[in-house]
Scaffold this active site. Structure first.
Site, mmCIF file in Angstrom:
data_model
loop_
_atom_site.group_PDB
_atom_site.id
_atom_site.type_symbol
_atom_site.label_atom_id
_atom_site.label_comp_id
_atom_site.label_asym_id
_atom_site.label_seq_id
_atom_site.Cartn_x
_atom_site.Cartn_y
_atom_site.Cartn_z
ATOM 1 C CG ASP A 48 6.477 -32.824 24.879
ATOM 2 O OD1 ASP A 48 6.293 -33.171 23.698
ATOM 3 O OD2 ASP A 48 6.367 -33.593 25.847
ATOM 4 C CG HIS A 49 2.316 -33.238 25.777
ATOM 5 N ND1 HIS A 49 1.281 -33.953 25.217
ATOM 6 C CD2 HIS A 49 3.251 -34.144 26.114
ATOM 7 C CE1 HIS A 49 1.575 -35.252 25.236
ATOM 8 N NE2 HIS A 49 2.781 -35.383 25.768
ATOM 9 C CG HIS A 80 4.588 -38.703 23.986
ATOM 10 N ND1 HIS A 80 4.210 -37.433 24.374
ATOM 11 C CD2 HIS A 80 5.137 -38.570 22.760
ATOM 12 C CE1 HIS A 80 4.517 -36.574 23.417
ATOM 13 N NE2 HIS A 80 5.079 -37.243 22.420
ATOM 14 N N GLY A 81 5.662 -41.261 27.390
ATOM 15 C CA GLY A 81 5.478 -42.100 28.570
ATOM 16 C C GLY A 81 6.535 -43.173 28.719
ATOM 17 C CD GLU A 116 -0.579 -38.139 22.389
ATOM 18 O OE1 GLU A 116 -1.506 -38.647 23.043
ATOM 19 O OE2 GLU A 116 0.358 -37.489 22.901
ATOM 20 C CB SER A 125 5.418 -30.051 28.985
ATOM 21 O OG SER A 125 5.278 -29.767 30.369
#
Length: 287
Positions: free
Chosen positions: A84-85, A211-212, A136, A50
């Site tokens: 990621d992100h 996610h999460g 997202e 990330s």
């Protein structure tokens, strides 16, 4: 084994009505644990780095990317490497230069129109270079130390009609959606909206990403996959296992100063966590 493009792994999983797990890499031990776990479970997996992890490593993507890539290439398991992100366009560009074939570009904190504009530009840039791009829509929350969002709050969860428009206007290859999970959960107590997942699956033509997932119980994960989730992101669960193992070891051996002695059990604890999640995810099937 050569790195497998993330897009190929996800396409294969979706074609076989399955899901694939993606694990966040912070240290070399994370990467080694993910590779070892995938080998033990006999399944493919995705190693994710990330923007936060890049910042931890001094803002330089090259070293951590090279380490994760080397671990993945040495593994007998089919592994992909994903960034990621990503918020910064500069890091997106660096990802291509470092050989990443896929990236999650995150403009979800922007107003909807700005999110569409920024994501569409990232997709255009990435697709011109053969990159697979995830985005997202909705607010999963819990990143960068922010408090977890109330999953029932208005405007937090992803709207299927808006998701369809977003995918059409941006051209993304996969969509991370907000359906009741949040980042950085250390207890597996999240309850997902499986009706919403199914509605999103029917509304958009691209794979859905959860996610999460560290905070989602096994039964909820399997139900989410049955409803339509294809990529399952896991990060905090590895950190929880790592930290608990280090604490236990140092409590029992307070005079130890060689980090190798406590990183071995920490890496093994993460490997066990990877195996458990991979077995749960691989057991799920789209209905």
């Amino acid at each position: 084994m050569p790195l497998v493009p993330t897009g190929d792994l996800i396409t294969q999983a979706r074609t076989e009505r399955q899901a694939i797990a993606a694990f966040n890499v912070i240290t070399l031990e994370h990467a080694e644990a993910i590779a070892a776990g995938a080998e033990r479970a006999g399944t493919p997996a995705i190693l994710q780095i990330s923007e936060n992890a890049v910042r931890f490593h001094g803002g330089d993507l090259s070293a951590v990317a090279a380490a994760a890539s080397a671990v993945a290439r040495a593994s007998a398991a089919p592994l992909g490497l994903h960034l990621d992100h990503v918020v910064s366009p500069a890091l997106l560009h660096a990802a291509y230069a470092e050989g990443f074939g896929s990236v999650m570009f995150d403009a979800s904190k922007l107003p909807y129109g700005d999110n569409v504009k920024a994501t569409a530009e990232a997709v255009r840039w990435g697709h011109e270079r053969g990159m697979w791009v995830e985005a997202e829509l909705g607010r999963v929350g819990g990143k960068d130390g922010e408090p977890p969002l109330d999953a029932h709050a208005p405007g937090v969860r992803t709207d299927p009609a808006e998701a369809a428009a977003f995918v059409g206007d941006t051209g993304v290859d996969a969509l991370a959606v907000a359906v009741g999970s949040t980042h950085a959960m250390t207890a597996r107590t999240a309850a997902l909206d499986h009706t919403l997942i199914a509605a999103l699956r029917d509304a958009v033509p691209v794979p859905l990403v959860l996610h999460g997932s560290s905070g989602v119980p096994d039964a909820e994960l399997r139900a989410a996959i049955a409803a339509g989730m294809t990529k399952i992101n896991i990060g905090t669960a590895l950190n929880t296992a790592f930290t608990a193992a280090v604490r236990d070891f140092l409590a029992a051996h307070p005079d130890v100063v060689d980090p190798r002695t406590y990183l071995v059990p920490a890496r093994e604890a993460m490997t066990g966590t990877v195996v458990r999640f991979l077995r749960t995810v691989s057991a799920g099937r789209h209905t």
